[in-house]
Design an enzyme around this catalytic site. Sequence first.
Site, mmCIF file in Angstrom:
data_model
loop_
_atom_site.group_PDB
_atom_site.id
_atom_site.type_symbol
_atom_site.label_atom_id
_atom_site.label_comp_id
_atom_site.label_asym_id
_atom_site.label_seq_id
_atom_site.Cartn_x
_atom_site.Cartn_y
_atom_site.Cartn_z
ATOM 1 N N LEU A 1 0.878 -1.171 0.000
ATOM 2 C CA LEU A 1 0.000 0.000 0.000
ATOM 3 C C LEU A 1 0.912 1.216 0.000
ATOM 4 O O LEU A 1 1.912 1.231 0.723
ATOM 5 C CB LEU A 1 -0.880 0.040 1.253
ATOM 6 C CG LEU A 1 -2.056 -0.932 1.331
ATOM 7 C CD1 LEU A 1 -2.675 -0.896 2.721
ATOM 8 C CD2 LEU A 1 -3.090 -0.610 0.275
ATOM 9 N N ASP A 2 0.579 2.233 -0.784
ATOM 10 C CA ASP A 2 1.422 3.422 -0.764
ATOM 11 C C ASP A 2 1.244 4.158 0.563
ATOM 12 O O ASP A 2 0.334 3.867 1.334
ATOM 13 C CB ASP A 2 1.171 4.325 -1.977
ATOM 14 C CG ASP A 2 -0.229 4.879 -2.052
ATOM 15 O OD1 ASP A 2 -0.774 5.302 -1.014
ATOM 16 O OD2 ASP A 2 -0.794 4.915 -3.158
ATOM 17 N N ALA A 3 2.129 5.087 0.833
ATOM 18 C CA ALA A 3 2.118 5.781 2.127
ATOM 19 C C ALA A 3 0.800 6.508 2.382
ATOM 20 O O ALA A 3 0.345 6.590 3.521
ATOM 21 C CB ALA A 3 3.282 6.771 2.210
ATOM 22 N N SER B 1 -2.139 5.555 1.542
ATOM 23 C CA SER B 1 -3.253 4.618 1.693
ATOM 24 C C SER B 1 -3.191 3.942 3.048
ATOM 25 O O SER B 1 -2.127 3.811 3.651
ATOM 26 C CB SER B 1 -3.224 3.574 0.580
ATOM 27 O OG SER B 1 -3.352 4.196 -0.675
ATOM 28 N N ARG C 1 -0.841 2.860 -7.595
ATOM 29 C CA ARG C 1 -1.812 3.947 -7.413
ATOM 30 C C ARG C 1 -3.029 3.807 -8.323
ATOM 31 O O ARG C 1 -3.652 4.779 -8.727
ATOM 32 C CB ARG C 1 -1.136 5.305 -7.561
ATOM 33 C CG ARG C 1 -0.030 5.517 -6.527
ATOM 34 C CD ARG C 1 0.637 6.860 -6.572
ATOM 35 N NE ARG C 1 -0.168 7.947 -6.085
ATOM 36 C CZ ARG C 1 -0.357 8.279 -4.803
ATOM 37 N NH1 ARG C 1 0.193 7.555 -3.859
ATOM 38 N NH2 ARG C 1 -1.081 9.322 -4.477
#
Length: 187
Positions: free
Chosen positions: A40-42, A44, A140
């Site tokens: 998960l990106d930062a 999220s 993303r």
Amino acid sequence: MPLILFNKPFQVMCQFSSHATRETLADYITIPDIYPAGRLDADSEGLLLLTDDGKLQHNISHPTLKQPKTYLAQVDGVPNKAMLMQLRNGLDLGDFTTLPCEVHQVQEPDWLWPRTPPIRERLSQPTSWLAITIIEGKNRQVRRMTAAVGLPTLRLIRISIGKISLATHPLWPGESREIAPSELMNM
């Protein structure tokens, strides 16, 4: 062979190595030799599965196995039927075209935790919640999909991977728990 469910907080990096300005998984999970099955990106939040079993990690995260992942997206604006249909049918995002997916407008769940810091609010611009289930997971992707139809994502929370869900395994941000890998049967 542990299988760890972790509710990744906002702005935490999905890595165990240190980061110059942000917390990482190592600030929350001290079990040695486990790795995230997917990322998960930062920006999220939400469900992350971690394991020390390479085969299980592959079965959870590899795109060819097409595990459904469901996200709650708080978006800027209110979708119309055409926007929802565009999201469902797949979108050309320039570098790839998304596969068809499930998209529904939903109410904010009553079990959802507040985000720290909270998202910005504008009284003149309403927000909406979408439940989006995809079987791919490009970088993303959900954010790019909602932006492409004119609904920028303000908050993104992964709530399930396959049969595992934060609704049935409630965790607050930063909390984790071990479950039996057998709970992932049929993955």
